[in-house]
Write a protein that holds these residues in place. Structure first.
Motif, PDB file in Angstrom:
ATOM      1  N   VAL A  44      -4.142   5.269  -1.907  1.00 58.02           N
ATOM      2  CA  VAL A  44      -5.118   4.440  -2.625  1.00 58.02           C
ATOM      3  C   VAL A  44      -5.951   3.618  -1.647  1.00 58.02           C
ATOM      4  N   THR A  45      -5.362   3.214  -0.529  1.00 55.95           N
ATOM      5  CA  THR A  45      -6.137   2.462   0.469  1.00 55.95           C
ATOM      6  C   THR A  45      -7.335   3.302   0.916  1.00 55.95           C
ATOM      7  N   GLY A  46      -7.103   4.593   1.138  1.00 58.49           N
ATOM      8  CA  GLY A  46      -8.190   5.483   1.551  1.00 58.49           C
ATOM      9  C   GLY A  46      -9.258   5.599   0.476  1.00 58.49           C
ATOM     10  N   LEU A  47      -8.795   5.648  -0.747  1.00 52.79           N
ATOM     11  CA  LEU A  47      -9.720   5.744  -1.878  1.00 52.79           C
ATOM     12  C   LEU A  47     -10.565   4.461  -2.001  1.00 52.79           C
ATOM     13  N   LEU A  48      -9.937   3.319  -1.731  1.00 44.78           N
ATOM     14  CA  LEU A  48     -10.695   2.057  -1.744  1.00 44.78           C
ATOM     15  C   LEU A  48     -11.716   2.053  -0.611  1.00 44.78           C
ATOM     16  N   LEU A  82     -11.722  -8.336  -2.447  1.00 42.54           N
ATOM     17  CA  LEU A  82     -10.963  -7.577  -3.444  1.00 42.54           C
ATOM     18  C   LEU A  82      -9.532  -7.442  -2.940  1.00 42.54           C
ATOM     19  N   ILE A  83      -8.592  -7.803  -3.789  1.00 38.15           N
ATOM     20  CA  ILE A  83      -7.175  -7.555  -3.483  1.00 38.15           C
ATOM     21  C   ILE A  83      -6.632  -6.651  -4.582  1.00 38.15           C
ATOM     22  N   TRP A  84      -6.184  -5.466  -4.149  1.00 41.01           N
ATOM     23  CA  TRP A  84      -5.563  -4.496  -5.066  1.00 41.01           C
ATOM     24  C   TRP A  84      -4.075  -4.488  -4.757  1.00 41.01           C
ATOM     25  N   SER A  85      -3.256  -4.519  -5.794  1.00 39.09           N
ATOM     26  CA  SER A  85      -1.819  -4.395  -5.553  1.00 39.09           C
ATOM     27  C   SER A  85      -1.201  -3.609  -6.693  1.00 39.09           C
ATOM     28  N   ALA A  86      -0.658  -2.437  -6.357  1.00 42.03           N
ATOM     29  CA  ALA A  86      -0.103  -1.549  -7.386  1.00 42.03           C
ATOM     30  C   ALA A  86       1.394  -1.384  -7.183  1.00 42.03           C
ATOM     31  N   ASN A  87       2.132  -1.651  -8.215  1.00 41.25           N
ATOM     32  CA  ASN A  87       3.586  -1.402  -8.221  1.00 41.25           C
ATOM     33  C   ASN A  87       4.299  -2.079  -7.061  1.00 41.25           C
ATOM     34  N   ALA A  88       3.814  -3.217  -6.661  1.00 43.14           N
ATOM     35  CA  ALA A  88       4.427  -3.934  -5.544  1.00 43.14           C
ATOM     36  C   ALA A  88       4.917  -5.314  -5.978  1.00 43.14           C
ATOM     37  N   ARG A 129       1.740   6.241   8.204  1.00 42.70           N
ATOM     38  CA  ARG A 129       1.181   7.316   7.379  1.00 42.70           C
ATOM     39  C   ARG A 129      -0.213   6.948   6.869  1.00 42.70           C
ATOM     40  N   ALA A 130      -0.338   5.695   6.412  1.00 39.23           N
ATOM     41  CA  ALA A 130      -1.625   5.241   5.887  1.00 39.23           C
ATOM     42  C   ALA A 130      -2.697   5.372   6.973  1.00 39.23           C
ATOM     43  N   GLN A 131      -2.326   4.951   8.167  1.00 39.14           N
ATOM     44  CA  GLN A 131      -3.260   5.023   9.289  1.00 39.14           C
ATOM     45  C   GLN A 131      -3.623   6.485   9.577  1.00 39.14           C
ATOM     46  N   ALA A 132      -2.615   7.337   9.619  1.00 33.99           N
ATOM     47  CA  ALA A 132      -2.829   8.739   9.998  1.00 33.99           C
ATOM     48  C   ALA A 132      -3.740   9.462   9.010  1.00 33.99           C
ATOM     49  N   ARG A 133      -3.631   9.123   7.714  1.00 36.25           N
ATOM     50  CA  ARG A 133      -4.433   9.870   6.751  1.00 36.25           C
ATOM     51  C   ARG A 133      -5.835   9.291   6.586  1.00 36.25           C
ATOM     52  N   SER A 134      -6.140   8.183   7.265  1.00 34.13           N
ATOM     53  CA  SER A 134      -7.404   7.505   6.958  1.00 34.13           C
ATOM     54  C   SER A 134      -8.535   7.835   7.914  1.00 34.13           C
ATOM     55  N   ALA A 135      -8.263   8.622   8.934  1.00 33.94           N
ATOM     56  CA  ALA A 135      -9.288   8.978   9.917  1.00 33.94           C
ATOM     57  C   ALA A 135     -10.005   7.735  10.443  1.00 33.94           C
ATOM     58  N   GLY A 136      -9.243   6.691  10.681  1.00 32.64           N
ATOM     59  CA  GLY A 136      -9.819   5.491  11.292  1.00 32.64           C
ATOM     60  C   GLY A 136     -10.571   4.589  10.347  1.00 32.64           C
ATOM     61  N   SER A 163       0.814  -1.228   0.000  1.00 29.35           N
ATOM     62  CA  SER A 163       0.000   0.000   0.000  1.00 29.35           C
ATOM     63  C   SER A 163       0.841   1.269   0.000  1.00 29.35           C
ATOM     64  N   GLY A 164       2.102   1.193   0.498  1.00 28.55           N
ATOM     65  CA  GLY A 164       2.838   2.434   0.699  1.00 28.55           C
ATOM     66  C   GLY A 164       2.065   3.310   1.678  1.00 28.55           C
ATOM     67  N   PRO A 165       2.068   4.640   1.450  1.00 29.06           N
ATOM     68  CA  PRO A 165       1.470   5.554   2.416  1.00 29.06           C
ATOM     69  C   PRO A 165      -0.062   5.583   2.427  1.00 29.06           C
TER      70      PRO A 165
END
Ligand SMILES: C[S@@+](CC[C@H](N)C(=O)[O-])C[C@H]1O[C@@H](n2cnc3c(N)ncnc32)[C@H](O)[C@@H]1O
Length: 299
Positions: A75-79, A128-134, A100-107, A70-72
């Motif tokens: 996209v997780t937030g968008l999903l 659904l499993i999304w995986s980008a550039n990993a 970072r991912a946690q901090a930007r997702s508001a829970g 996921s990186g930061p």
């Protein structure tokens, strides 16, 4: 098969290495800016995935979504926005990026630290499993897809974003050195990419036919689409900062693949004070495309 240590004496070889030694955590700002530029494109991609999941043969509902590598977490937030009823999980090996991912997702999302491929068995199942550039950071890409496929619930969808089109951001003639620098940067990047893959543990050469690999993972293909990211000149500061970081990394990591004239042009482009620099010049733009390969598990 490549030897793992054939470039150990090379000045940049410490960066051409697998996830453990590569300092992903330090790339948080860069990965976050890059992902933010692709938000319109990935939003369209996510809507397409939602459509695919709601058609015949899909799961009854989307209860759990994984963003693998996921990186930061942009996209997780968008999903999470696209699948408001689902448990959405950012999966990555870098604790700083998961924070970072946690901090930007508001829970709205949870995080799961996984060092792949060893930790594939810890991901649990998902609709659904999304995986980008990993996946391209794992030595055996086919084995990675097969492991991800095994985590799908009946009717679940695997969406792999790899390649597409490399970023275009310079006119053919930029008034510095020989015209056509952009294409030579692509070639340099490919050289560095090949070195990176060769140094991965269990590096396995593979014809990168993603639909064929998804089929070999036991899935049924459900389509490939490409989503355009198009930010024309004049660029806003976010995109300029991204290009500044992108070209600085190209210079630092792949400069060996360029001649002296092109390296000098890169120095002028990353000069933060010069009017010819990426932060100031009026002619830079940002054009790229994300290709998403999808396949589903049988229901
Ligand atoms: C190029 S970034 C992609 C980030 C995001 N998916 C995107 O497309 O913007 C690759 C991500 O994969 C993660 N990664 C690399 N190798 C990994 C491994 N062996 N196990 C788990 N995650 C890994 C890195 O920490 C990084 O966040």
């Amino acid at each position: 098969m490549h030897g793992h240590n054939h470039k150990q004496d090379h000045s940049h070889s410490h960066e051409h290495n697998h996830g453990h030694d590569y300092d992903w955590g330090a790339l948080g700002d860069h990965l976050e800016r890059e992902a933010e530029l692709s938000v319109p494109a990935i939003t369209r991609a996510a809507h397409w995935l939602r459509e695919l999941l709601s058609t015949d043969g899909g799961p009854a509902g989307v209860g759990r979504v994984l963003d693998v590598g996921s990186g930061p977490g942009v996209v997780t937030g968008l999903l999470a926005d696209t699948f408001p009823d689902a448990e959405v999980v950012a999966v990555d090996q870098a604790p700083a990026l998961l924070a970072r991912a946690q901090a930007r997702s508001a829970g709205r999302i949870t995080t799961h630290r996984a060092d792949l491929p060893g930790d594939f068995g810890t991901l649990g199942t998902a609709d659904l499993i999304w995986s980008a550039n990993a996946v391209h950071h794992l030595g055996d890409q086919q084995a990675a897809l097969t492991a991800l496929a095994a985590s799908l619930r009946p009717g679940g969808l695997l969406a792999i974003a790899e390649r597409g089109l490399p970023p275009r951001f310079l006119p053919r003639d930029i008034g510095l050195g020989r015209p056509g620098l952009q294409a030579r940067l692509d070639a340099a990047w490919e050289g560095g990419f090949a070195d990176m893959r060769a140094d991965l543990p269990d590096a396995t050469e593979e014809v990168e036919d993603w639909p064929a690999m998804l089929t070999r993972a036991g899935l049924t293909l459900s389509g490939t689409r490409t989503f355009l990211t198009d930010w024309p000149a004049p660029l806003a500061p976010l995109a300029r900062e991204h290009l500044q970081a992108h070209v600085t990394r190209l210079r630092d990591r792949f400069g060996e693949y360029l001649d002296a004239g092109d390296r000098a042009a890169l120095e002028a482009l990353v000069d933060t004070d010069a009017p010819t620099g990426l932060l100031h010049r009026p002619d830079v733009f940002f054009l790229t495309a994300t290709t998403v390969f999808t396949a589903r598990a049988s229901s």
